[in-house]
Write a protein that holds these residues in place. Sequence first.
Motif, PDB file in Angstrom:
ATOM      1  N   LEU A 312       0.466  -0.932  -0.115  1.00 19.76           N
ATOM      2  CA  LEU A 312       0.092  -0.132   0.197  1.00 19.76           C
ATOM      3  C   LEU A 312       0.528   1.620  -0.067  1.00 19.76           C
ATOM      4  O   LEU A 312       0.994   2.298  -0.847  1.00 19.76           O
ATOM      5  N   ALA A 313       1.946   1.307   1.016  1.00 22.00           N
ATOM      6  CA  ALA A 313       2.787   1.999   1.245  1.00 22.00           C
ATOM      7  C   ALA A 313       3.586   3.221  -0.290  1.00 22.00           C
ATOM      8  O   ALA A 313       3.673   3.861  -1.452  1.00 22.00           O
ATOM      9  N   ALA A 314       3.440   1.569  -0.836  1.00 20.17           N
ATOM     10  CA  ALA A 314       4.500   1.810  -2.812  1.00 20.17           C
ATOM     11  C   ALA A 314       3.249   2.154  -3.339  1.00 20.17           C
ATOM     12  O   ALA A 314       4.110   2.911  -3.939  1.00 20.17           O
ATOM     13  N   TYR A 315       2.570   1.872  -3.241  1.00 21.34           N
ATOM     14  CA  TYR A 315       2.243   2.029  -4.730  1.00 21.34           C
ATOM     15  C   TYR A 315       0.893   3.649  -4.046  1.00 21.34           C
ATOM     16  O   TYR A 315       1.083   4.609  -4.999  1.00 21.34           O
ATOM     17  N   ALA A 316       1.134   4.334  -2.785  1.00 22.40           N
ATOM     18  CA  ALA A 316       0.819   5.642  -2.318  1.00 22.40           C
ATOM     19  C   ALA A 316       2.310   6.285  -3.017  1.00 22.40           C
ATOM     20  O   ALA A 316       1.964   7.834  -3.614  1.00 22.40           O
ATOM     21  N   ILE A 317       3.505   5.855  -2.599  1.00 25.64           N
ATOM     22  CA  ILE A 317       4.550   6.544  -3.634  1.00 25.64           C
ATOM     23  C   ILE A 317       5.008   6.290  -5.287  1.00 25.64           C
ATOM     24  O   ILE A 317       4.745   7.768  -5.388  1.00 25.64           O
ATOM     25  N   ILE A 354      -7.112   1.850   0.099  1.00 25.54           N
ATOM     26  CA  ILE A 354      -7.583  -0.090   0.413  1.00 25.54           C
ATOM     27  C   ILE A 354      -7.388  -0.967   0.036  1.00 25.54           C
ATOM     28  O   ILE A 354      -7.484  -1.707  -0.347  1.00 25.54           O
ATOM     29  N   ASN A 355      -8.595  -0.945  -0.545  1.00 29.12           N
ATOM     30  CA  ASN A 355      -9.044  -1.845  -1.321  1.00 29.12           C
ATOM     31  C   ASN A 355      -8.709  -2.214  -2.522  1.00 29.12           C
ATOM     32  O   ASN A 355      -8.447  -3.303  -2.921  1.00 29.12           O
ATOM     33  N   GLU A 356      -8.138  -1.270  -3.525  1.00 23.24           N
ATOM     34  CA  GLU A 356      -7.403  -0.803  -4.282  1.00 23.24           C
ATOM     35  C   GLU A 356      -6.089  -1.977  -4.038  1.00 23.24           C
ATOM     36  O   GLU A 356      -5.362  -2.386  -4.756  1.00 23.24           O
ATOM     37  N   ALA A 357      -5.711  -1.498  -3.022  1.00 20.11           N
ATOM     38  CA  ALA A 357      -4.083  -2.093  -2.716  1.00 20.11           C
ATOM     39  C   ALA A 357      -4.084  -3.444  -2.260  1.00 20.11           C
ATOM     40  O   ALA A 357      -3.290  -4.183  -2.722  1.00 20.11           O
ATOM     41  N   GLN A 358      -5.350  -3.899  -1.744  1.00 17.70           N
ATOM     42  CA  GLN A 358      -5.246  -5.078  -1.518  1.00 17.70           C
ATOM     43  C   GLN A 358      -5.559  -5.938  -2.932  1.00 17.70           C
ATOM     44  O   GLN A 358      -5.349  -6.658  -3.082  1.00 17.70           O
ATOM     45  N   LYS A 408      -3.371  -1.036 -13.302  1.00 17.15           N
ATOM     46  CA  LYS A 408      -3.011  -0.007 -12.782  1.00 17.15           C
ATOM     47  C   LYS A 408      -3.810   0.164 -11.470  1.00 17.15           C
ATOM     48  O   LYS A 408      -4.358  -0.790 -10.757  1.00 17.15           O
ATOM     49  N   PHE A 409      -3.042   0.820 -10.667  1.00 16.28           N
ATOM     50  CA  PHE A 409      -3.774   1.153  -9.440  1.00 16.28           C
ATOM     51  C   PHE A 409      -4.809   2.663  -9.671  1.00 16.28           C
ATOM     52  O   PHE A 409      -4.238   3.586 -10.100  1.00 16.28           O
ATOM     53  N   THR A 410      -6.324   2.043  -9.949  1.00 16.05           N
ATOM     54  CA  THR A 410      -6.815   2.770  -9.439  1.00 16.05           C
ATOM     55  C   THR A 410      -7.974   2.642  -8.877  1.00 16.05           C
ATOM     56  O   THR A 410      -8.916   2.211  -8.233  1.00 16.05           O
ATOM     57  N   PRO A 411      -8.156   3.645  -7.244  1.00 13.94           N
ATOM     58  CA  PRO A 411      -9.001   3.738  -6.462  1.00 13.94           C
ATOM     59  C   PRO A 411     -10.480   3.702  -6.838  1.00 13.94           C
ATOM     60  O   PRO A 411     -11.514   3.453  -6.055  1.00 13.94           O
TER      61      PRO A 411
END
Length: 493
Positions: A312-317, A354-358, A408-411
């Motif tokens: 999650l932290a890696a995706y946020a950065i 959080i959902n997208e990180a999971q 793709k990381f797309t919340p």
Amino acid sequence: MIVLLLFTLVVLYVFNELYWKRRGLPAGPLPLPVIGNMIEMFSYPPPGHAAFAAWAQKFGKIYTIWMGTDPAIIITGYKELKETFINDADSYSDKMIFEKFNVSLRGGDFGVIDTNGNTWKEHRKFALHTLKDFGMGKEAMEASIQLEVDQIEEELRRLEGKEVNIQEQFDMAIGNIINQFLFGIRFKDPATFNALKVLLDQFFEVQGSFRVYFAYTVSFLPQWMVEFLTPDVGRIRDGIFQFFQQQINEHRREINFDNEDSKDYVETYMKEQKKREAEGDFTSFSDDQLRNMCFDMWVAGMHTTTNTMGFLAAYAINNPDAQKKMQKELSEVIGDRMVTMKDKLNLPYTNAFINEAQRCANLLPMNLPHATTREVTLAGHRIPKGVTVVHQISTVLSDPDIFPEPEKFTPERFIDEAGNLRKVEELVPFSIGKRVCLGEGLARMELFLFTANLFNRFEFLKGEKGLPSLERTYAFIGKAKDYTCQVKSRYSS
């Protein structure tokens, strides 16, 4: 004559391997003798999700692979998973037990992850009841998590402007939460925790190796050969179980059986154990079972949650716009105060993040194999009782028909047109069916409280080595490659 006999035997063997043993099963990749489809599965890039997706493209949503010498029916589509593991849950509630694994690691059929029948039902129920008694989903458990949030915040303020290994912070915090539940104490000595964490990391690395997979799935290998092929399993087991036994021994010295209240899981277990022994039952709540329950709850509660937070932290950065959007919501709704579980419904984008990180973390390359409890019909084939069936949720979490552009990381995919959190039933990171993750409730609390509080307090930025890699290390459970980052306070202290 001998040549003709040998030729006939070879032909019969090949006929059995290529056709006879596969008859009546859903189609699937051609297995090699003895090792099945192991080489092909391990030939895909880590962590192996792509193998199951590629086979699904070729053979359909339900197909057969061979795990060593035995078949495994792989179910990859959500519709198919719902029809089986949810609508007909009882037929798939057994775990496929690898006896050689249980003997090597556990000393027999103990714990809840690798047991069936009364042992599984009784101890799963007891663990869930104990979790509830100690506040899972309530303020008592929330306070325990918030304490660890405070500790991370204090450490991040100290490290502001320096390189931070955020994974180490998550590891220690979540380890403390599990240890408090099991043994009633936080880790006083980081070295003790780190030694245990190293052993647990090694356990997952070993379990994800070709060598160990071969040893446990080739049915005709004798136990002595399994032990020869997996010497590190015994070393890791001894180190982990020694830690548990030390805690158990200390509890035995200090426990007050006259006090109805218990301070942790182990004390609760010991009181139930004494009660049953007084009734003549010396087996259902044994010391061996207690050690293995501690192991299962450490395994289930530690790596899934802490590895998700690392991703999650890696995706946020890597996605600063999404991080800023989450922080904007947190600033507007929370401001400069502690986030609590009461705030959860008012933070739709944070929950979507959080959902997208999971979903993107997609931790399990292959789900734990189950077994049919009765004869079932799958893809038009009659499958006998006791056959391995795998609910392969990794292919659901990365299914482009469910989650467009899944890479793709797309919340925003979890937000509806009105800006509310959208329920997506295909998001199943905690598995599905009767064996859904034992600690799901606790994990959801941890993910929300760590994410919302830390990202409200800090901005997470790339470190000196650049953006974190989003590739996984190969193990039984996926993990982000090691990275460091920098943090910047969002509010003045």
